[in-house]
Design an enzyme around this catalytic site. Structure first.
Site, PDB file in Angstrom:
ATOM      1  N   GLU A 173       7.517  -1.720  -8.676  1.00 19.16           N
ATOM      2  CA  GLU A 173       8.343  -2.425  -7.685  1.00 19.16           C
ATOM      3  C   GLU A 173       9.684  -2.840  -8.278  1.00 19.16           C
ATOM      4  O   GLU A 173      10.046  -4.026  -8.288  1.00 19.16           O
ATOM      5  CB  GLU A 173       7.580  -3.636  -7.130  1.00 19.16           C
ATOM      6  CG  GLU A 173       6.335  -3.223  -6.366  1.00 19.16           C
ATOM      7  CD  GLU A 173       5.632  -4.355  -5.638  1.00 19.16           C
ATOM      8  OE1 GLU A 173       5.794  -5.518  -6.041  1.00 19.16           O
ATOM      9  OE2 GLU A 173       4.909  -4.082  -4.676  1.00 19.16           O
ATOM     10  N   GLU A 362       0.045   1.508  -3.613  1.00 14.44           N
ATOM     11  CA  GLU A 362      -0.534   0.193  -3.303  1.00 14.44           C
ATOM     12  C   GLU A 362      -0.556   0.016  -1.802  1.00 14.44           C
ATOM     13  O   GLU A 362       0.445   0.289  -1.121  1.00 14.44           O
ATOM     14  CB  GLU A 362       0.300  -0.953  -3.903  1.00 14.44           C
ATOM     15  CG  GLU A 362       0.219  -1.072  -5.394  1.00 14.44           C
ATOM     16  CD  GLU A 362       0.897  -2.327  -5.922  1.00 14.44           C
ATOM     17  OE1 GLU A 362       0.935  -3.351  -5.196  1.00 14.44           O
ATOM     18  OE2 GLU A 362       1.387  -2.269  -7.060  1.00 14.44           O
TER      19      GLU A 362
HETATM   20  C1  BG6 Z   1       2.500  -5.950  -5.406  1.00 18.12           C
HETATM   21  C2  BG6 Z   1       2.292  -5.906  -6.897  1.00 18.12           C
HETATM   22  O1  BG6 Z   1       3.640  -6.728  -5.164  1.00 18.12           O
HETATM   23  O2  BG6 Z   1       1.571  -6.570  -4.595  1.00 18.12           O
HETATM   24  C3  BG6 Z   1       0.902  -6.220  -7.364  1.00 18.12           C
HETATM   25  O3  BG6 Z   1       2.711  -4.673  -7.444  1.00 18.12           O
HETATM   26  C4  BG6 Z   1       0.334  -7.321  -6.507  1.00 18.12           C
HETATM   27  O4  BG6 Z   1       0.927  -6.540  -8.720  1.00 18.12           O
HETATM   28  C5  BG6 Z   1       0.263  -6.840  -5.059  1.00 18.12           C
HETATM   29  O5  BG6 Z   1      -0.910  -7.805  -6.921  1.00 18.12           O
HETATM   30  C6  BG6 Z   1      -0.343  -7.839  -4.092  1.00 18.12           C
HETATM   31  O6  BG6 Z   1       0.292  -9.069  -4.228  1.00 18.12           O
HETATM   32  P1  BG6 Z   1      -0.533 -10.403  -4.479  1.00 18.12           P
HETATM   33  O7  BG6 Z   1       0.470 -11.468  -4.620  1.00 18.12           O
HETATM   34  O8  BG6 Z   1      -1.415 -10.559  -3.279  1.00 18.12           O
HETATM   35  O9  BG6 Z   1      -1.319 -10.158  -5.714  1.00 18.12           O
END
Ligand code: BG6
Length: 464
Positions: A173, A362
Site C-alpha cells: 500500500e 487483499e
Molecule cells: C491493509 C493492510 O491496509 O488493510 C493490512 O495492508 C491490514 O496490513 C488490512 O491489516 C486491514 O486493515 P486492519 O486495520 O483491519 O488490520
C-alpha cells in the site's frame, strides 16, 4: 457466462510478518517501525526506550507455529500464500553490510514448508515496517541513503530465495505514505507535504531499483507493486464533484502511474507547483524509474465518496484514509462500507489504465466472531462478503480483465494493522487470543474454512 475462473488462477490468502509472526526480538531481529506502534497505524508511535510490551510481540506466534498453519492452508487448497519478510530479521538496523543469517534461515524454512505443500510464496519486501535504525540515522525514507540500504536488502533476498519465490511485491500500500507517513515512509512527527513527497520519491526509486534487481537475479519471477485501491465516487453527478473525485483518485493512482508507466504523470506537476513542492530528482532517478513492474497488485475493502464541498457531508475513516460515506451502501462493524461492485469497477479501471495483469492481494471482512458453546464459529457474514466480492471478480474477468489471482486478507486471524486488535478477525481459521493477549493460541476451523475450500476446489464454480 463461464462459471469457473481461468485455469491456473492463484487462490490463496494474504498476511504480513508484523501481524502474525511475533518473536519480535528473536534470533537477532532489529526494532522496526511497527514494533514502535503498539496501538497500530492509527495510534501514536513510541520511542525505542519507552516501548511497552504489546500484542504484536507474540501476535499469533506464526514464527513458531507456521508448520501447523501452512498445513491448514493446504487443507483449504491454497495455491499461493502472500506474506512479507521482516526487513529487520535480515538487516536489523537496516544499514549493515552483511545480513543476519538466522533471519535468512527462518524464511528458508518457511518457504520450503509452503513449497512442500504445493503453495507458491508471494512475498512483500516491506509491509508497513522498516528498520527503526534507518529512521534514527537517515530520517527514514526522507534520506536518500535509505535507497541503497533497501536495494542491498532486496538483492540479498532475491539471491537467497531465487529458486523458491517467483512472485514478489515491493512496498505494501505504497500510497499510504500520504496518510500515515511514519508507517509508510518512516517520517516522525508532523511533516510538510514537501518532506512527504521527497520521501515518497526515494521510496519509488527504491521500488524501481528492486524491480530491476529482481529481473536481473530471477529472470523467471514476476514482481508487482501494491496499492491501496481507494476508489472514490463523486457524491453527486455535479461536474465539480466529478472533477473532485478524479483528483482524489489521482492521489493514489499517482503511485501506480509511476510504477507501471515509469515516469511522473503530467498532472502531478501542477499539484506540486500549487503546493510549493519541489522534489529533488536526479537524472539517474529518472532512468531508474523507467524499470516498471510486471503486474499491479492492490487491496480492496471498500469504496467511498468525494465532494467539491466536503464540509457539507459527514466523514468517516476507512482503512487509514478519510472519506465521505456513500448513502447507498451498508458498513461493517468498523464502519468500512461494503461495495462488491466497486471491486469490478476498480479491476476494469486499473486494467484499462495500465494494460498489465492484476492481482487482488487483499480483500476481506473484519468482524467479531463469537464461538458457539460447542466451539464452532458460524461466520456466515464473512462468507456473504467474500462471495459477493468473488462474483464481481468473475464478472470483471468476463469483462476481459487479466487477473493472476486472489488472496483474501488474514486467512488466519491476526493482529489488525490499524488498531492492533485481535478481535477484528478476518480469518477462515480462528485463533484463541483476545485483545489483552489472553488465550491459548489454539487454531480452529470456522464455517468459512469449509466454504473457501469448496470455492478453491471448484475453481470458483461453487459460487452462486
Ligand atoms: C491493509 C493492510 O491496509 O488493510 C493490512 O495492508 C491490514 O496490513 C488490512 O491489516 C486491514 O486493515 P486492519 O486495520 O483491519 O488490520
Amino acid at each position: 457466462m463461464q462459471k469457473t475462473f481461468p485455469d491456473g488462477f492463484l487462490w490463496g490468502g494474504s498476511m504480513a510478518a508484523n501481524q502474525v509472526e511475533g518473536a519480535w526480538d528473536d534470533a537477532g531481529k532489529g526494532v522496526s517501525t511497527s514494533d514502535l506502534q503498539p496501538q497500530g497505524v492509527h495510534g501514536h508511535a513510541v520511542e525505542r526506550a519507552n516501548r511497552p510490551a504489546n500484542i504484536k510481540d507474540v501476535a499469533i506466534d506464526f514464527y513458531h507455529r507456521y508448520p501447523e498453519d501452512i498445513q491448514l492452508f493446504a487443507e483449504m487448497g491454497f495455491k499461493v500464500l502472500r506474506t512479507s519478510i521482516a526487513w529487520t530479521r535480515i538487516y536489523p538496523n537496516g544499514d549493515e553490510t552483511e545480513p543476519n543469517e538466522a533471519g535468512l534461515g527462518f524464511y528458508d524454512r518457511l518457504f520450503d514448508e509452503m513449497i512442500r505443500h504445493g503453495i507458491q510464496p508471494l512475498i512483500t519486501l516491506s509491509h508497513y515496517e522498516m528498520p527503526y535504525g534507518l529512521v534514527e540515522k537517515y530520517d527514514g525514507w526522507g534520506g536518500r541513503e535509505t535507497i541503497a540500504c533497501f536495494e542491498r536488502y532486496a538483492r540479498t533476498v532475491f539471491s537467497r530465495y531465487r529458486d523458491k519465490v517467483k512472485y514478489w511485491l515491493t512496498f505494501n500500500e505504497i500510497n499510504m505514505a500520504l496518510h500515515a507517513p511514519f508507517t509508510g515512509v518512516g517520517l516522525r512527527g508532523e511533516r510538510t507535504k514537501q518532506a512527504i513527497y521527497q520521501a515518497i520519491h526515494h521510496q519509488l526509486v527504491a521500488s524501481a531499483r528492486a524491480v530491476k534487481a529482481c529481473h536481473e537475479i530471477i529472470p523467471d519471477a514476476k514482481i508487482g507493486n501494491m496499492l491501496l485501491g481507494g476508489v472514490r465516487y463523486p457524491i453527486t453527478c455535479k461536474p465539480a464533484d466529478v472533477l473532485k473525485a478524479q483528483s482524489v483518485n489521482r492521489e493514489w493512482l499517482f503511485f501506480g502511474d509511476v510504477q507501471a508507466r515509469g515516469a511522473y504523470p503530467n498532472w502531478i506537476q501542477r499539484y506540486f507547483r500549487e503546493n510549493d513542492i519541489h522534489v529533488q530528482m536526479t537524472e539517474q532517478d529518472s532512468a531508474d524509474l523507467r524499470e516498471t513492474v510486471d503486474f499491479i497488485s492492490f487491496s480492496y475493502y471498500m469504496s467511498g465518496c468525494a465532494a467539491a464541498e466536503p464540509e457539507q457531508y459527514p466523514t468517516s475513516r476507512g482503512n487509514i484514509m478519510k472519506m465521505i460515506p456513500n448513502p447507498h451502501l451498508a458498513s461493517s462493524e468498523w464502519g468500512w462500507q461494503i461495495d462488491p461492485e466497486g471491486l469490478r469497477y476498480l479491476l476494469n479501471e486499473l486494467h484499462d489504465r495500465y494494460q498489465k495483469p492484476l492481482f487482488i492481494v487483499e480483500n476481506g471482512l473484519g468482524a467479531k466472531d463469537v464461538p458457539q458453546a460447542d466451539g464452532t464459529i458460524h461466520d456466515d457474514y464473512r462468507i456473504q462478503y467474500l462471495k459477493e466480492h468473488l462474483i464481481q471478480v468473475r464478472e470483471a474477468i468476463a469483462d476481459g480483465v487479466d487477473l493472476l489471482g486472489y488472496t483474501s486478507w488474514g486467512p488466519i486471524d491476526l493482529v489488525s494493522a490499524g488498531t492492533a486488535q485481535m478481535s477484528k478477525r478476518y480469518g477462515f481459521i480462528y485463533v484463541d487470543r483476545d485483545d489483552d493477549g489472553q488465550g491459548t493460541l489454539e487454531r480452529r476451523r470456522k464455517q468459512s474454512f469449509f466454504w473457501y475450500q469448496q470455492v478453491i476446489k471448484s475453481n470458483g464454480g461453487s459460487l452462486a
